[in-house]
Design a protein around this motif. Structure first.
Motif, PDB file in Angstrom:
ATOM      1  N   THR A  55      -9.017   6.632   3.469  1.00 61.05           N
ATOM      2  CA  THR A  55     -10.443   6.617   3.762  1.00 61.05           C
ATOM      3  C   THR A  55     -10.623   6.114   5.178  1.00 61.05           C
ATOM      4  O   THR A  55      -9.700   5.557   5.769  1.00 61.05           O
ATOM      5  N   PRO A  56     -11.794   6.287   5.764  1.00 66.32           N
ATOM      6  CA  PRO A  56     -12.014   5.745   7.110  1.00 66.32           C
ATOM      7  C   PRO A  56     -11.738   4.258   7.199  1.00 66.32           C
ATOM      8  O   PRO A  56     -11.348   3.759   8.260  1.00 66.32           O
ATOM      9  N   ASP A  57     -11.907   3.521   6.082  1.00 72.07           N
ATOM     10  CA  ASP A  57     -11.674   2.083   6.123  1.00 72.07           C
ATOM     11  C   ASP A  57     -10.209   1.741   6.309  1.00 72.07           C
ATOM     12  O   ASP A  57      -9.869   0.646   6.745  1.00 72.07           O
ATOM     13  N   THR A  58      -9.299   2.667   5.930  1.00 73.96           N
ATOM     14  CA  THR A  58      -7.875   2.381   6.069  1.00 73.96           C
ATOM     15  C   THR A  58      -7.378   2.659   7.480  1.00 73.96           C
ATOM     16  O   THR A  58      -6.242   2.348   7.799  1.00 73.96           O
ATOM     17  N   LEU A  59      -8.184   3.271   8.304  1.00 78.58           N
ATOM     18  CA  LEU A  59      -7.781   3.595   9.664  1.00 78.58           C
ATOM     19  C   LEU A  59      -8.205   2.483  10.616  1.00 78.58           C
ATOM     20  O   LEU A  59      -9.284   1.924  10.497  1.00 78.58           O
ATOM     21  N   LEU A  90     -10.263   7.800  15.664  1.00 82.60           N
ATOM     22  CA  LEU A  90     -11.433   7.998  14.835  1.00 82.60           C
ATOM     23  C   LEU A  90     -12.601   7.155  15.327  1.00 82.60           C
ATOM     24  O   LEU A  90     -13.757   7.578  15.286  1.00 82.60           O
ATOM     25  N   ALA A  91     -12.299   5.936  15.813  1.00 83.05           N
ATOM     26  CA  ALA A  91     -13.356   5.036  16.265  1.00 83.05           C
ATOM     27  C   ALA A  91     -14.077   5.595  17.480  1.00 83.05           C
ATOM     28  O   ALA A  91     -15.228   5.248  17.739  1.00 83.05           O
ATOM     29  N   SER A  92     -13.402   6.427  18.233  1.00 80.14           N
ATOM     30  CA  SER A  92     -14.031   6.991  19.430  1.00 80.14           C
ATOM     31  C   SER A  92     -14.598   8.375  19.164  1.00 80.14           C
ATOM     32  O   SER A  92     -15.010   9.061  20.096  1.00 80.14           O
ATOM     33  N   GLY A  93     -14.620   8.800  17.911  1.00 84.05           N
ATOM     34  CA  GLY A  93     -15.186  10.094  17.575  1.00 84.05           C
ATOM     35  C   GLY A  93     -14.220  11.245  17.673  1.00 84.05           C
ATOM     36  O   GLY A  93     -14.587  12.384  17.412  1.00 84.05           O
ATOM     37  N   LEU A  94     -12.942  10.976  18.045  1.00 84.64           N
ATOM     38  CA  LEU A  94     -11.951  12.037  18.152  1.00 84.64           C
ATOM     39  C   LEU A  94     -11.306  12.284  16.791  1.00 84.64           C
ATOM     40  O   LEU A  94     -11.205  11.373  15.970  1.00 84.64           O
ATOM     41  N   PRO A  95     -10.873  13.511  16.522  1.00 85.90           N
ATOM     42  CA  PRO A  95     -10.235  13.789  15.236  1.00 85.90           C
ATOM     43  C   PRO A  95      -8.907  13.051  15.110  1.00 85.90           C
ATOM     44  O   PRO A  95      -8.182  12.885  16.086  1.00 85.90           O
ATOM     45  N   VAL A  96      -8.605  12.589  13.916  1.00 90.92           N
ATOM     46  CA  VAL A  96      -7.358  11.884  13.647  1.00 90.92           C
ATOM     47  C   VAL A  96      -6.434  12.807  12.868  1.00 90.92           C
ATOM     48  O   VAL A  96      -6.813  13.321  11.815  1.00 90.92           O
ATOM     49  N   LYS A  97      -5.239  13.021  13.379  1.00 89.93           N
ATOM     50  CA  LYS A  97      -4.268  13.871  12.695  1.00 89.93           C
ATOM     51  C   LYS A  97      -3.496  13.032  11.685  1.00 89.93           C
ATOM     52  O   LYS A  97      -2.849  12.054  12.049  1.00 89.93           O
ATOM     53  N   ILE A  98      -3.575  13.406  10.419  1.00 88.28           N
ATOM     54  CA  ILE A  98      -2.822  12.742   9.371  1.00 88.28           C
ATOM     55  C   ILE A  98      -1.573  13.560   9.090  1.00 88.28           C
ATOM     56  O   ILE A  98      -1.646  14.733   8.737  1.00 88.28           O
TER      57      ILE A  98
END
Length: 217
Positions: free
Chosen positions: A29-33, A39-47
């Motif tokens: 979830t976003p809370d685990t990142l 993600l905090a800067s609005g950029l996509p996060v690759k999992i």
């Protein structure tokens, strides 16, 4: 007749370790990142998702590290926020991770990029590298030229842990009425397989090849 003697306490310890509850993967979830992630800067996060074999946990640094093997038997290190127990060592896992921004300890707290573990779950399949069994390690010591034909007993004194990733192997000679300690060894299973000779007087250890040169100049 020479016999391999293995203390019952080791078997009991292994059974207790296997009966411990195993950590489960964390829901992504976003809370685990991390707040420092893209993600905090609005950029996509690759999992990223990989199947890996868990081999070691190190909780001694500023960041905890989990170590895995991939299918090519290369070591993969991931920063983790959770502790692993011995019960999941040498299990195959579906591992999810991302590249994250971390901060070095000390004045200035310099930023750097590293791989962070997000979640994991056990999966079935063939291990990428089969771990040595205790009996195999004891037999390895039996076959050493320094031991074979001299020692009457070889046994495992302890099994690897995360803090002490090695087997303690003792040897002794046997007379009619008593036994005498002979050589002591450590068989390391991480970060690579190696054998050392232990000085029982001071607890120091010497690589086997170096010890041989010192004692057979």
């Amino acid at each position: 007749m020479k016999q391999i003697k293995l203390p019952l306490v080791l078997l009991t310890g292994l059974i207790m370790s296997c009966s411990q509850s195993k950590p489960q993967g964390e829901e992504i979830t976003p809370d685990t990142l991390s707040a420092a992630s893209p993600l905090a800067s609005g950029l996509p996060v690759k999992i990223n998702t990989d199947t890996l074999q868990f081999i070691h946990f190190d909780g001694n640094g500023d960041y905890w590290d989990a170590y895995f093997l991939n299918a090519q038997k290369d070591t993969v290190r991931l920063v983790t926020d959770r502790e692993f127990d011995l019960g999941v060592r040498d299990q195959l896992m579906k591992v999810q991770w991302k590249t994250d921004t971390l901060f070095s300890a000390g004045e200035g707290e310099a930023k750097y990029m590293d791989k962070r573990l997000i979640g994991f779950s056990p999966v079935k399949g063939k291990l990428f590298s089969r771990p040595l069994t205790e009996n195999e390690v004891v037999r390895t010591v039996w076959e050493l030229p320094e031991v074979k034909g001299t020692a009457d007993n070889v046994w495992a004194g302890s099994s690897p842990t995360f803090d002490r990733p090695y087997y303690e192997i003792g040897t002794s000679t046997q007379d009619e009425d008593h036994s005498s300690m002979f050589l002591s060894f450590r068989i390391y299973t991480f970060p690579q397989y190696r054998i050392t000779v232990v000085d029982r007087a001071n607890g120091g250890e010497t690589e086997l090849d170096a010890w041989r040169k010192q004692n057979n100049p």
